[in-house]
Design a protein around this motif. Structure first.
Motif, PDB file in Angstrom:
ATOM      1  N   GLU A 134      34.092  35.627  35.782  1.00  0.00           N
ATOM      2  CA  GLU A 134      35.022  34.503  35.700  1.00  0.00           C
ATOM      3  C   GLU A 134      34.304  33.213  35.311  1.00  0.00           C
ATOM      4  O   GLU A 134      33.147  33.005  35.682  1.00  0.00           O
ATOM      5  CB  GLU A 134      35.697  34.265  37.055  1.00  0.00           C
ATOM      6  N   ASP A 135      35.004  32.382  34.599  1.00  0.00           N
ATOM      7  CA  ASP A 135      34.531  31.024  34.342  1.00  0.00           C
ATOM      8  C   ASP A 135      34.564  30.257  35.661  1.00  0.00           C
ATOM      9  O   ASP A 135      35.588  30.224  36.343  1.00  0.00           O
ATOM     10  CB  ASP A 135      35.452  30.358  33.315  1.00  0.00           C
ATOM     11  N   LYS A 136      33.470  29.648  36.044  1.00  0.00           N
ATOM     12  CA  LYS A 136      33.395  28.973  37.335  1.00  0.00           C
ATOM     13  C   LYS A 136      34.346  27.781  37.420  1.00  0.00           C
ATOM     14  O   LYS A 136      34.879  27.463  38.475  1.00  0.00           O
ATOM     15  CB  LYS A 136      31.962  28.508  37.601  1.00  0.00           C
ATOM     16  N   ALA A 137      34.545  27.107  36.303  1.00  0.00           N
ATOM     17  CA  ALA A 137      35.435  25.942  36.310  1.00  0.00           C
ATOM     18  C   ALA A 137      36.881  26.405  36.389  1.00  0.00           C
ATOM     19  O   ALA A 137      37.293  27.344  35.706  1.00  0.00           O
ATOM     20  CB  ALA A 137      35.217  25.110  35.058  1.00  0.00           C
ATOM     21  N   PHE A 138      37.661  25.748  37.240  1.00  0.00           N
ATOM     22  CA  PHE A 138      39.068  26.108  37.374  1.00  0.00           C
ATOM     23  C   PHE A 138      39.844  24.864  37.767  1.00  0.00           C
ATOM     24  O   PHE A 138      39.482  24.165  38.718  1.00  0.00           O
ATOM     25  CB  PHE A 138      39.255  27.184  38.439  1.00  0.00           C
ATOM     26  N   ASN A 196      39.469  24.783  43.534  1.00  0.00           N
ATOM     27  CA  ASN A 196      38.781  25.829  42.784  1.00  0.00           C
ATOM     28  C   ASN A 196      39.613  27.101  42.906  1.00  0.00           C
ATOM     29  O   ASN A 196      40.765  27.039  43.349  1.00  0.00           O
ATOM     30  CB  ASN A 196      37.342  26.038  43.299  1.00  0.00           C
ATOM     31  N   ARG A 197      39.050  28.222  42.524  1.00  0.00           N
ATOM     32  CA  ARG A 197      39.816  29.475  42.561  1.00  0.00           C
ATOM     33  C   ARG A 197      40.140  29.922  43.988  1.00  0.00           C
ATOM     34  O   ARG A 197      41.077  30.670  44.210  1.00  0.00           O
ATOM     35  CB  ARG A 197      39.065  30.589  41.829  1.00  0.00           C
ATOM     36  N   LYS A 198      39.360  29.452  44.951  1.00  0.00           N
ATOM     37  CA  LYS A 198      39.552  29.898  46.330  1.00  0.00           C
ATOM     38  C   LYS A 198      40.421  28.960  47.158  1.00  0.00           C
ATOM     39  O   LYS A 198      41.184  29.421  48.007  1.00  0.00           O
ATOM     40  CB  LYS A 198      38.194  30.051  47.034  1.00  0.00           C
ATOM     41  N   SER A 199      40.310  27.659  46.942  1.00  0.00           N
ATOM     42  CA  SER A 199      40.851  26.692  47.901  1.00  0.00           C
ATOM     43  C   SER A 199      41.818  25.701  47.287  1.00  0.00           C
ATOM     44  O   SER A 199      41.687  25.324  46.114  1.00  0.00           O
ATOM     45  CB  SER A 199      39.706  25.904  48.552  1.00  0.00           C
ATOM     46  N   ALA A 200      42.766  25.268  48.126  1.00  0.00           N
ATOM     47  CA  ALA A 200      43.658  24.161  47.796  1.00  0.00           C
ATOM     48  C   ALA A 200      43.841  23.319  49.046  1.00  0.00           C
ATOM     49  O   ALA A 200      43.810  23.830  50.172  1.00  0.00           O
ATOM     50  CB  ALA A 200      45.009  24.670  47.301  1.00  0.00           C
ATOM     51  N   ILE A 201      44.032  22.006  48.855  1.00  0.00           N
ATOM     52  CA  ILE A 201      44.344  21.115  49.967  1.00  0.00           C
ATOM     53  C   ILE A 201      45.817  20.741  49.880  1.00  0.00           C
ATOM     54  O   ILE A 201      46.413  20.734  48.795  1.00  0.00           O
ATOM     55  CB  ILE A 201      43.451  19.863  49.981  1.00  0.00           C
ATOM     56  N   GLN A 202      46.407  20.415  51.045  1.00  0.00           N
ATOM     57  CA  GLN A 202      47.843  20.169  51.124  1.00  0.00           C
ATOM     58  C   GLN A 202      48.118  18.872  51.881  1.00  0.00           C
ATOM     59  O   GLN A 202      47.348  18.475  52.755  1.00  0.00           O
ATOM     60  CB  GLN A 202      48.543  21.310  51.867  1.00  0.00           C
ATOM     61  N   ILE A 203      49.247  18.243  51.570  1.00  0.00           N
ATOM     62  CA  ILE A 203      49.763  17.132  52.357  1.00  0.00           C
ATOM     63  C   ILE A 203      51.281  17.190  52.274  1.00  0.00           C
ATOM     64  O   ILE A 203      51.847  17.438  51.200  1.00  0.00           O
ATOM     65  CB  ILE A 203      49.215  15.765  51.867  1.00  0.00           C
ATOM     66  N   GLY A 204      51.928  17.018  53.442  1.00  0.00           N
ATOM     67  CA  GLY A 204      53.378  17.144  53.409  1.00  0.00           C
ATOM     68  C   GLY A 204      54.033  16.784  54.725  1.00  0.00           C
ATOM     69  O   GLY A 204      53.436  16.138  55.596  1.00  0.00           O
TER      70      GLY A 204
END
Length: 364
Positions: free
Chosen positions: A208-212, A251-259
């Motif tokens: 995989e391309d590391k950049a995402f 990135n491919r593994k993580s996302a941050i959330q606010i809500g």
């Protein structure tokens, strides 16, 4: 209702671990011995012996056929069965079924397992016959276990050894009171067996391309379930939660959330009525609003089409004091396509669970 909850949970975990291809697998058996942790003084009278039991596991191996597998160092996924003798007739014994993941570190010698499932308790609370059991209010329980093992596979013709520590948690998440829950910290020793150990395929390297990157996504979710206040026999009531939040993939593994969440907790409406009558010195009028509004931040860990969600929230609208203003949520999401998801989460205040939430939503 208990049967419905069991069927929904089983279907959810089955979907999580459904795969197209059959691959090499392993089996392991672990005996454990340990202690019940006194996380709450209310259960001190239940801690009398050292719990023992057996963990039986099926582990489907991965070798990088899908990109997420190499991304996480080729984990296993599978199913477990746990029998636990809590060494107390009041508590009874537990039998559990779980779906789990095994993650590997230190050249695959250190294994970390996380399992989630359902357990059956043989002797829950009964106001006449078993009034001392304030840990389990129902036969059917939600259960999570963590295992950290040093593991050696294929020492002799596919047979290997493993040993380490496990944490086993049982709770009905306030589906019905009482629900003080039980946590066991145990030492385990076991054997593992890899079928066709001399014919395992090679691991496929990650290409995989590391950049995402991904644009901010907007999520809308609806959650529901049944719960009860801590007052025994106060009644089980349906609750509803409406959530809206934005997430940003790092990135491919993580996302941050606010809500934000809006809670319609019908059990709390009845609890307010009860407090106004039973505890006049608490200055509860009975007219307080049972609804709450929270703001939260969170993190989502993506594993294939499944993700692990953790959120920490604070009630910005809090007309009645119940368990404090800070809350948390942890659980699993399963994506069906690119936008629709289902979720199974636990909402709690510190170590005190409030509800198991069944949810559906859309990510735009």
């Amino acid at each position: 209702m208990k049967l419905k909850l069991a069927l929904i949970c089983c279907c959810f975990t089955t979907l999580i671990f459904a795969q197209e291809d059959k691959r090499p697998f392993s089996l392991d058996v672990n005996y454990f011995y340990g202690n019940i942790a006194e996380h709450n003084t209310d259960i001190s009278h239940l801690i009398k012996g050292h719990p023992t039991g057996v963990i039986l596991s099926y582990n489907q191996k991965t070798f990088g056929d899908q990109a997420w597998q190499s991304r996480y160092n080729y984990p296993d996924y599978g199913a477990s069965f746990i029998y636990q003798n809590l060494q107390n007739k009041t508590l009874g014994n537990n039998f559990g079924l779980y779906a789990h993941y095994n993650f590997y570190f230190l050249k695959r010698h250190l294994m970390f397992r996380i399992g989630q499932g359902l357990a059956y308790n043989t002797n829950p609370y009964d106001k006449v016959e078993n009034y001392r059991n304030n840990a389990f209010g129902t036969h059917l329980l939600s259960s999570t276990y963590l295992m950290l093992n040093y593991k050696k596979e294929s020492l002799f013709k596919g047979l290997g050894l493993q040993t380490g520590l496990s944490l086993i948690h049982y709770s009905n998440a306030n589906v019905k009171a009482p629900n003080s829950s039980i946590n066991s910290i145990t030492f385990n020793l076991g054997v593992n067996y890899v079928l066709d150990a001399d014919q395992l395929p090679e691991y496929i390297p990650n290409t995989e391309d590391k950049a995402f990157t991904e644009k901010i996504k907007y999520n809308f979710a609806f959650r529901t379930g049944v719960n009860e206040s801590d007052i025994i026999n106060s009644g089980q009531y349906v609750f509803y939660i409406v959530s809206a939040y934005a997430d940003k993939r790092l990135n491919r593994k993580s996302a941050i959330q606010i809500g934000t969440d809006v809670f319609f907790s019908n059990f709390l409406k009845k609890h307010i009525e009860y407090k106004s009558v039973a505890f006049p010195l608490d200055n509860v009028s009975g007219d307080e609003d049972y609804k709450r509004v929270g703001a939260f931040v969170g993190h989502e860990l993506f594993i294939s089409k499944t993700s692990l969600v953790t959120q920490l929230g604070y009630y910005v609208y809090y007309p009645f004091d119940f368990e404090g203003r800070v809350y948390s949520r942890v659980g699993l999401k399963r994506y069906f396509g690119d936008k629709i998801f289902g979720a199974l989460t636990l909402k709690s205040h510190g170590a005190k669970a409030e509800a198991v939430e069944f949810g559906v939503g859309i990510r735009l």
